[in-house]
Design a protein around this motif. Structure first.
Motif, PDB file in Angstrom:
ATOM      1  N   GLY A   1     -15.324 -31.721 -27.999  1.00  0.00           N
ATOM      2  CA  GLY A   1     -14.209 -31.822 -27.062  1.00  0.00           C
ATOM      3  C   GLY A   1     -14.538 -32.664 -25.851  1.00  0.00           C
ATOM      4  O   GLY A   1     -13.668 -33.325 -25.276  1.00  0.00           O
ATOM      5  N   ALA A   2     -15.818 -32.623 -25.420  1.00  0.00           N
ATOM      6  CA  ALA A   2     -16.238 -33.368 -24.219  1.00  0.00           C
ATOM      7  C   ALA A   2     -17.734 -33.591 -24.307  1.00  0.00           C
ATOM      8  O   ALA A   2     -18.424 -32.923 -25.091  1.00  0.00           O
ATOM      9  CB  ALA A   2     -15.915 -32.573 -22.961  1.00  0.00           C
TER      10      ALA A   2
ATOM     11  N   LYS B   1     -14.444 -31.327 -16.668  1.00  0.00           N
ATOM     12  CA  LYS B   1     -12.976 -31.216 -16.565  1.00  0.00           C
ATOM     13  C   LYS B   1     -12.246 -31.452 -17.884  1.00  0.00           C
ATOM     14  O   LYS B   1     -11.031 -31.427 -17.939  1.00  0.00           O
ATOM     15  CB  LYS B   1     -12.457 -32.193 -15.509  1.00  0.00           C
ATOM     16  CG  LYS B   1     -12.882 -31.778 -14.105  1.00  0.00           C
ATOM     17  CD  LYS B   1     -12.284 -32.658 -13.048  1.00  0.00           C
ATOM     18  CE  LYS B   1     -12.802 -32.229 -11.697  1.00  0.00           C
ATOM     19  NZ  LYS B   1     -12.677 -33.273 -10.702  1.00  0.00           N
ATOM     20  N   LYS B   2     -12.995 -31.709 -18.973  1.00  0.00           N
ATOM     21  CA  LYS B   2     -12.331 -31.985 -20.248  1.00  0.00           C
ATOM     22  C   LYS B   2     -12.396 -30.764 -21.167  1.00  0.00           C
ATOM     23  O   LYS B   2     -13.244 -29.897 -21.002  1.00  0.00           O
ATOM     24  CB  LYS B   2     -12.996 -33.181 -20.936  1.00  0.00           C
ATOM     25  CG  LYS B   2     -12.399 -34.514 -20.516  1.00  0.00           C
ATOM     26  CD  LYS B   2     -13.006 -35.660 -21.280  1.00  0.00           C
ATOM     27  CE  LYS B   2     -12.264 -35.989 -22.555  1.00  0.00           C
ATOM     28  NZ  LYS B   2     -12.872 -37.124 -23.259  1.00  0.00           N
ATOM     29  N   GLY B   3     -11.545 -30.727 -22.158  1.00  0.00           N
ATOM     30  CA  GLY B   3     -11.531 -29.600 -23.081  1.00  0.00           C
ATOM     31  C   GLY B   3     -11.395 -30.058 -24.504  1.00  0.00           C
ATOM     32  O   GLY B   3     -11.683 -31.220 -24.769  1.00  0.00           O
ATOM     33  N   PRO B   4     -10.973 -29.193 -25.426  1.00  0.00           N
ATOM     34  CA  PRO B   4     -10.451 -27.840 -25.208  1.00  0.00           C
ATOM     35  C   PRO B   4     -11.547 -26.806 -24.943  1.00  0.00           C
ATOM     36  O   PRO B   4     -12.687 -27.018 -25.336  1.00  0.00           O
ATOM     37  CB  PRO B   4      -9.773 -27.529 -26.545  1.00  0.00           C
ATOM     38  CG  PRO B   4     -10.606 -28.277 -27.543  1.00  0.00           C
ATOM     39  CD  PRO B   4     -11.016 -29.538 -26.866  1.00  0.00           C
ATOM     40  N   ILE B   5     -11.174 -25.697 -24.245  1.00  0.00           N
ATOM     41  CA  ILE B   5     -12.123 -24.605 -24.054  1.00  0.00           C
ATOM     42  C   ILE B   5     -11.922 -23.546 -25.130  1.00  0.00           C
ATOM     43  O   ILE B   5     -12.861 -22.930 -25.588  1.00  0.00           O
ATOM     44  CB  ILE B   5     -11.957 -23.992 -22.636  1.00  0.00           C
ATOM     45  CG1 ILE B   5     -12.505 -24.986 -21.602  1.00  0.00           C
ATOM     46  CG2 ILE B   5     -12.696 -22.666 -22.515  1.00  0.00           C
ATOM     47  CD1 ILE B   5     -12.397 -24.522 -20.170  1.00  0.00           C
ATOM     48  N   ASN B   6     -10.673 -23.350 -25.572  1.00  0.00           N
ATOM     49  CA  ASN B   6     -10.442 -22.288 -26.560  1.00  0.00           C
ATOM     50  C   ASN B   6      -9.326 -22.686 -27.521  1.00  0.00           C
ATOM     51  O   ASN B   6      -8.276 -22.065 -27.556  1.00  0.00           O
ATOM     52  CB  ASN B   6     -10.107 -20.974 -25.841  1.00  0.00           C
ATOM     53  CG  ASN B   6     -10.013 -19.812 -26.808  1.00  0.00           C
ATOM     54  OD1 ASN B   6     -10.543 -19.885 -27.918  1.00  0.00           O
ATOM     55  ND2 ASN B   6      -9.338 -18.748 -26.411  1.00  0.00           N
TER      56      ASN B   6
ATOM     57  N   PRO C   1     -14.101 -26.917 -29.335  1.00  0.00           N
ATOM     58  CA  PRO C   1     -14.780 -26.615 -28.076  1.00  0.00           C
ATOM     59  C   PRO C   1     -16.306 -26.641 -28.191  1.00  0.00           C
ATOM     60  O   PRO C   1     -16.955 -25.607 -28.231  1.00  0.00           O
ATOM     61  CB  PRO C   1     -14.305 -25.200 -27.729  1.00  0.00           C
ATOM     62  CG  PRO C   1     -13.279 -24.854 -28.730  1.00  0.00           C
ATOM     63  CD  PRO C   1     -13.451 -25.741 -29.894  1.00  0.00           C
TER      64      PRO C   1
ATOM     65  N   THR D   1     -19.814 -29.416 -27.019  1.00  0.00           N
ATOM     66  CA  THR D   1     -20.158 -30.672 -26.334  1.00  0.00           C
ATOM     67  C   THR D   1     -21.328 -31.387 -27.009  1.00  0.00           C
ATOM     68  O   THR D   1     -21.666 -32.507 -26.626  1.00  0.00           O
ATOM     69  CB  THR D   1     -20.567 -30.408 -24.866  1.00  0.00           C
ATOM     70  OG1 THR D   1     -21.725 -29.581 -24.857  1.00  0.00           O
ATOM     71  CG2 THR D   1     -19.447 -29.767 -24.074  1.00  0.00           C
TER      72      THR D   1
END
Ligand code: NAD
Length: 338
Positions: A169-170, A176-181, A215, A217
């Motif tokens: 995702g990042a 500041k980038k996602g997705p987190i979930n 999610p 990195t």
């Protein structure tokens, strides 16, 4: 010796700077920064002349106690070739300036092929870049696809490729980038841009790709289904990939069953920034069913394109006309396996 400068000293730029500095047939003469942050400070500590890309910001660098060697105009005077590693879309705009000044440049995968005019992968089309002025090194995902598809095409001929890419995702530093979930079809349309991007360097390859964002990195993960012209065994594919530079085979049964463990391996290799420049193919995933080859691989997005930038510079400056020799030279200087 020809002089190389890096415009945009971020995730890709700082890695290419180190890779260029490690070569003995080109010289790193400077990097550019807009902000007097930790990366600027560390560039100076490494001995890289630092030029500011926004001259009005000179005072900020002074206040931060960071010694600059001049502005971007001074930087342009020093370089024979620029590695443009600025954020997506800025490189194409910078190209106008480079053209006016007659400076060669490599660009990154965030730029559009049509705007730069020539795309590059060391294995797929090194010779097309010999003497070229402007070359775009294809994206991290496309580089990963080319690294394994080219040797497989050489081995058995490819009728058709279908690939599903699970993308990080990042990058680790991008808070500041996602997705987190969420799992995000990205793009939600088929094909994704990756297949056409491969075709910019492997002309005529029949390839269709789909991609998702997840999610994580650490790395991208690719799942490939490849219809072949000629029959091969699993061992033939393993032998071919084992002899291919910048590709490594990893085994889940030996503790490397995930991207997290593959990156842990990269840390144990003692690489700068724990980078894994090689594409990691899961050995157990390689199978041939009804003439179709299946495999899974992992791509360290922050670093796989770095050696390709060095090879592109070597081709553009006509320092080498043999791709295998350039790849070997770059790999040796960077400590790359295979
Ligand atoms: P980044 O944001 O980490 O770094 C970009 C650098 O350029 C930063 O230091 C930024 O301050 C600087 N910058 C911003 N605007 C500028 C300007 N106008 N002039 C000069 N410098 C400027 O970006 P990145 O991830 O290194 O990406 C750079 C390029 O590489 C993009 O085209 C991207 O698509 C491509 N790429 C990125 C990755 C990845 O995973 N990060 C992988 C392969 C290719």
């Amino acid at each position: 010796m020809k002089s190389v400068g890096i415009n945009g000293y971020g995730t890709i730029g700082k890695r290419v700077a180190d890779a260029v500095a490690a070569q003995d047939d080109m010289k790193l003469v400077g990097v550019t920064k807009r902000t007097p942050d930790f990366e600027s400070k560390m560039a100076v500590e490494k001995g890289y002349p630092l030029y500011i890309s926004v001259p009005e910001r000179e005072e900020l660098f002074e206040e931060a106690g960071i010694k600059i060697s001049g502005t971007i105009e001074d930087f342009y005077d020093k370089v024979d070739v620029i590695v443009d590693a600025t954020p997506e879309g800025i490189g194409a705009k910078n190209m106008e300036t480079y053209k006016k000044l007659g400076i060669k440049s490599t660009f990154q995968g965030g730029e559009k092929h049509d705007q730069i005019g020539k795309s590059f992968n060391s294995f797929a089309n090194f010779n097309d870049a010999i003497g070229a002025d402007y070359v775009r090194v294809v994206s991290c995902n496309t580089t990963g696809l080319c690294r394994t598809l080219k040797p497989i095409n050489d081995l058995a001929g490819i009728k058709k490729v279908r690939a599903v890419m699970v993308r990080r995702g990042a990058d680790p530093g991008q808070v500041k980038k996602g997705p987190i979930n969420a799992i995000v079809p990205n793009p939600p349309t088929v094909p994704s841009h990756h297949g056409p991007d491969v075709q910019t360097v492997m002309n005529g390859l029949n390839i269709t790709t789909m991609a998702l964002l997840v999610p994580t990195t650490l790395m991208h993960q690719h799942n490939l289904m490849v219809e072949l012209e000629n029959s091969v065994t699993v061992d033939d594919v393993i032998d071919k990939l084992e002899e291919t530079p910048r590709v490594i085979l990893v085994e889940a049964s030996k503790g490397l069953g995930s991207t997290a463990e593959v990156m842990e391996y990269a840390k144990d290799l003692g690489r700068p920034r724990s980078d894994l420049f090689e594409i990691a193919v899961w050995k157990e995933s390689i199978n041939v069913v009804d003439g179709e080859l299946y495999y899974m691989q992992a791509v360290h997005q922050e670093s796989d394109v770095v050696p390709e930038n060095v090879d592109a510079i070597r081709a553009m400056l006509e320092l080498e006309d043999d791709p295998a020799r350039s790849i070997e030279k770059t790999n040796k200087a960077m400590g790359i396996l295979g």
